[in-house]
Design an enzyme around this catalytic site. Sequence first.
Site, mmCIF file in Angstrom:
data_model
loop_
_atom_site.group_PDB
_atom_site.id
_atom_site.type_symbol
_atom_site.label_atom_id
_atom_site.label_comp_id
_atom_site.label_asym_id
_atom_site.label_seq_id
_atom_site.Cartn_x
_atom_site.Cartn_y
_atom_site.Cartn_z
ATOM 1 N NE ARG A 16 0.072 1.010 3.600
ATOM 2 C CZ ARG A 16 1.059 1.857 3.725
ATOM 3 N NH1 ARG A 16 2.299 1.434 3.611
ATOM 4 N NH2 ARG A 16 0.858 3.112 3.968
ATOM 5 C CB ALA A 25 0.222 6.646 -4.184
ATOM 6 N NE ARG A 59 -6.341 0.383 -2.331
ATOM 7 C CZ ARG A 59 -5.865 0.970 -1.220
ATOM 8 N NH1 ARG A 59 -4.610 0.746 -0.852
ATOM 9 N NH2 ARG A 59 -6.627 1.775 -0.505
ATOM 10 C CD GLN A 107 -3.828 2.648 6.427
ATOM 11 O OE1 GLN A 107 -4.465 3.068 7.384
ATOM 12 N NE2 GLN A 107 -4.337 2.598 5.216
ATOM 13 C CG ASP A 147 -3.243 7.445 -1.751
ATOM 14 O OD1 ASP A 147 -2.936 6.274 -2.021
ATOM 15 O OD2 ASP A 147 -3.187 7.918 -0.609
ATOM 16 C CE LYS A 193 -5.523 5.253 3.726
ATOM 17 N NZ LYS A 193 -6.244 4.220 2.941
#
Length: 363
Positions: A53, A55, A90, A201, A241, A252
Amino acid sequence: MKVHGLPTRSIRSLEGGESVEIIDQTLLPFRFERRVLTTWEDAVEAIRNMRVRGAPLIGITGAWGVVLALKTCHDNESLLKAAEVIRNARPTAVNLSWAVTRMLGALLPREPKDRFFTAVRLAEEMTQEDVERCRRIGEAGLGVLRELYQEKRRPLNVLTHCNAGWLATVDYGTALSPIYQAHDEGIPLHVWVEETRPRNQGLLTEWELREHGVAHTLIVDNAGGHLMQHGDVDAVIVGADRITRRGDVANKIGTYLKALAAFDNGVPFYVAAPSSTVDWRLLSGRQEIEIENRGADEVLGVHGMDKSGKPATVRLAPEGTPVANPAFDVTPSRLVTAFFTERGVFKPEELYSGFADQLSAYQ
């Protein structure tokens, strides 16, 4: 970066590109294990289920997914079908589409028999490019932190949200890259680490900082504004991202609230990201960026370790509880102090001109 004192990267190729090794981030921070991907479907699964995970790392994993697809996709039709599945694993992080598009641009003009070697070489090149970009992002942010320390003349307090460290890239990280470089230079600093529900995270950030010896404190997401009100935050640094050409930032979920709190309290809010995270086709982040909505289980339960040291998931709400789980939000450019990029520090209104040479690919 180092894990248990050993130089480590989040992804690497094996056997000349026949397989790819990743760190299974779903097991962190309690277990550090590597996982080998041998098919392009493995790469898709790793991206979708957040074994990888962040970007930049999602993009590099997508590039290697295209390499793995060439093991079974020997014609254009099958390769394009596999690439489209990889691209859509994604939806929010633009780096994934960017990487797959770059790979296809190099492969489709070539004869099938020549594609695998070309793909491996390009994927390796992109992997190393990511490392260099993140190193330079850190240098850009280091200059800002250095000036801030000279102004404050005391240990700096930096707040970050989610994980934008080396685990989210190939190495160095984005938001954490300037923090690591400042620490290594001897600038005293402390990092407020938000846990970042629902995937937590922030625990990956805590693990990274602990491994590198950077002073830090784990906090709940809603504590950030309180700390800013009391003067306990000197700067906020986050990753991204997807960024629009005017500087709107998808990151996020919860990032927007940090930006609002920073703005209200006069705390600079920085976004650290490579140019591959900028989607030059888009202008308005709120209207044009697709926000990924993830499953209810991430909200209804929390994953951790039980008293016996075994992984466990605890349910927080009854079955059937209605859940909304948007994975990202959009911070408007007016709340962003500046971007840390591989080309230096840019205000939102400077971003477009700073990377004007890249725009031809979108025209």
